[in-house]
Design a protein around this motif. Structure first.
Motif: not given
Length: 665
Positions: A285-298, A384-386, A434-439, A446-450
């Motif tokens: 689940f964590a890898l999915s949220f981080l963008g490694a792949f998406e868990i989708t239904l048919p 938006g990107g947020w 996580l702190g460095f990511y939020l900063a 897959h992130d937009s530029e901050t």
């Protein structure tokens, strides 16, 4: 006359010593007919006032649960799990950092069997009994139950076996026992359900701000504002839509309970296999949220539900809610999975349904309110990107939570892989990233530029960094009381600056015997082996404090947390004594040449725990823990022993008397 008085005095001393060997649980065994082919094996425990026996349904790492072993035979077949009644009492135990369940006065266990012929069924049970001041070592009880055959099953009482701990006879058996009730799962409480409900609600709020749901709000609300001329009908449809969202998710929780059943949920709560599966699932689940792949239904399923949602009326509203659940699954799936894992791990029967109720309420309430008051949409922040930042942040949190489940297995089986300091290093790393990511210092593909850092994002990153810095001293032995419930116990800390110097290698003959030397709280250097402690006492000319304890002894943990932690007690334990902790419930097998037959109760001593339990009972006439005895290097007792007592001044006096007696020898 003098001889008679001497004999009576000796008898009194003997009886007094033996009376401290307590046997507060009295078992009786019988059978009960169900029909011509089936019967119940009935195992009944009458418990003395003030004592309690633990339920079967306790997670790994806590007190020893009651368990049963039935010797296999072609004459019968077990059907289902062992039932217990009445419903167990339950509460959170801060010493074990978990909820525990227990029985008082009386408990009846029933095992359903399918009988093929008349037979005598044998087996054993293990249980642990405690009161508010002490615990007795885990005890094995043998049983033998005769069950009739030849077309009928006659209720018969079986003689109880000999009590393995004390050797005393049990109470008389009963030929008839009352039918147990199974109207609730043992170990459940309103507070547990409320906690699951709240966790589900916060999970639903997090899902609401995910990129799969948040952009759908205006599209969904437009349906209610354009389809109906009457505002009254629009509000009715909005409430129905919210109700259907709740129905769908709560139905999912009920399906899980119905599909797996109560016994499977309790097995999941205490099973190493399930906890390892939970760990793996949360990592996915964590890898999915981080963008490694998406868990989708048919897509076929989603399209069919979308088509049915256009039918209108109540059916159309239901499928519209169903379509929301399916379309948003790539974002909500990991959150729902995490909530269900947490609910199942607590072992509560309706936990999954309560978690989904909280989750669906957090989703349904905003959609319903925005449908009733569409003008509120203007106040919502623009997509938006947020939104992706929220998703990625939850991915980091999923990673942190996953290691909690791995830690549960590690502690229960004493693997020693994920000790407290290792666990903290992992969490510090996760939250630092996580702190460095939020900063805005780390950006995923897959992130937009901050370009600029918003105030909310700045404040959240500051909180995350603050939490990260807070955990750092824990790597060096700080207690971190505010998050201690989430961490492995401090006794698993390997690198601890608060711990006194470990004896030099020349003083350690066998590292295995010194296992507890590296796991004793508050920097204490404790021996695990009695003989080694005797040698050290003679070498350093110090008295020995025998600490009869247990891995599952909650009162032992209370004494350590409340009394041993006091600076006056801690100073005396470190400077004046050789501490040896003897665990009476240690399951480690003795070497074949070390096994023996107890002269005290005739029992075969096979494990380290049985060895120390036998030594305590035979030498000091008691079998309860915690129990503290001060002896010298020759094994001579120096002063009156000390049992469970949270009065620090009494414990200090006890230690001072021991030192004084040692010096006056």
């Amino acid at each position: 006359m003098k001889k008679l008085l001497i004999i009576l005095a000796l008898m009194w001393v003997s009886i007094s010593a033996k009376s401290q060997i307590e046997s507060p649980v009295h078992w009786s065994f019988s059978s009960e007919k169900i029909n011509d082919q089936e019967a119940f094996l009935v195992l009944k425990a009458n418990i003395d006032p003030g004592w309690h026996v633990y339920s079967q349904f306790i997670k790994e790492g806590g007190p020893v649960p009651t368990s049963f072993k039935f010797d296999p035979s072609p004459a019968f077949q077990l059907v289902g799990e062992v039932l217990e009644s009445p419903k167990a009492l339950s509460g959170f135990d801060k010493n074990f950092d978990m909820k525990i369940s227990w029985h008082e006065k009386q408990v009846i266990f029933k095992q359903r069997i399918k009988l093929k012929q008349a037979t005598t069924i044998t087996g054993s049970l293990e249980f642990m009994v405690c009161n508010d001041h002490k615990c007795l070592p885990p005890t094995d009880e043998q049983f033998s139950i005769s069950v009739g055959g030849s077309g009928s099953v006659a209720p018969q009482a079986a003689n109880t076996g000999k009590h393995k701990q004390s050797g005393s006879k049990n109470a008389a058996v009963q030929s008839k026992v009352e039918q147990p009730t199974t109207d609730g799962m043992p170990g459940e409480s309103t507070s547990s359900y409320f906690g699951i409900l709240i966790a589900g609600f916060f999970g639903g709020l997090a899902a609401f701000f995910m990129p799969c749901i948040y952009p759908m709000i205006p599209l969904t609300i437009s349906f209610f504002t354009k389809q109906e001329v009457s505002r009254r009908k629009g509000i009715q449809k909005a409430f129905l839509y919210g109700t259907f969202i709740i129905t769908i998710y709560v139905g999912l929780g009920l399906l899980i309970t119905f599909f797996f059943g109560s016994s499977a949920l309790n097995e999941a709560a205490s099973s190493a296999t399930f906890n390892l599966i939970f760990f793996a699932v949360l990592i996915i689940f964590a890898l999915s949220f981080l963008g490694a792949f998406e868990i989708t239904l048919p897509s076929v399923l989603v399209n069919k539900m979308d088509e049915k949602s256009n039918k209108g009326g109540m059916v159309g509203l239901f499928f519209m809610a169903f379509t929301l659940a399916l379309v948003s699954f790539s974002c909500t799936g990991p959150i729902i999975g995490t909530l269900l894992v947490d609910a199942v791990s607590k072992g509560t029967y309706y936990g999954p349904a309560m978690g989904m109720l909280g989750f669906s309420l957090a989703l349904a309430i905003p959609f319903t309110l925005f449908a009733i008051f569409p003008s509120w949409l203007k106040e919502l922040p623009k997509s938006g990107g947020w939104l992706n930042s929220v998703k990625v942040s939850l991915g980091f949190l999923e990673f942190a939570l996953a290691f909690k489940y791995l830690s549960n297995v590690d502690l229960a089986y004493h693997w020693g892989i994920l000790n407290r300091d290792v666990f903290l290093i992992i969490w510090i790393t996760i939250f630092a990233f996580l702190g460095f990511y939020l900063a805005g210092k780390i950006r995923l593909s897959h992130d937009s530029e901050t370009k600029t850092l918003t105030l909310p994002r700045l404040f959240v990153s500051m909180l995350v960094f603050g939490f990260t810095f807070y955990m750092i001293p824990g790597v060096f032995g700080a207690s971190l009381k505010s998050i201690s419930a989430w961490l492995p116990p401090i006794t698993s800390q390997e690198f601890d600056l608060t711990r006194s110097t470990i004896p030099e290698k020349s003083e350690i003959t066998t590292k295995k015997k010194y296992a507890s030397l590296f796991h004793t709280p508050y920097g204490l250097d404790a021996f695990y082996d009695y003989e080694e402690a005797i040698m050290q006492s003679k070498k350093l000319n110090k008295p020995i404090l025998l600490d009869f304890t247990g891995w599952s002894c909650t009162n032992c943990r209370k004494m350590e947390a409340s009394v041993w932690s006091d600076p006056k007690v801690l100073e005396r334990l470190k400077q004046d004594y050789i501490l040896v902790s003897l665990y009476v419930d240690d399951k480690s097998e003795l070497a074949e040449n070390e096994k023996y037959l107890s002269k005290f109760n005739g029992k075969k001593i096979k494990t380290i725990g049985q060895k120390w339990g036998d030594y305590q009972a035979a030498t000091f006439g008691t079998n309860s823990q915690p129990y503290y005895v001060i002896i010298n290097g020759s094994g001579k007792q120096l002063t009156a022993p000390q049992a469970f007592d949270l009065d620090i001044s009494k414990y200090v006096t006890f230690l001072d008397k021991g030192v004084a007696a040692f010096k006056n020898m």
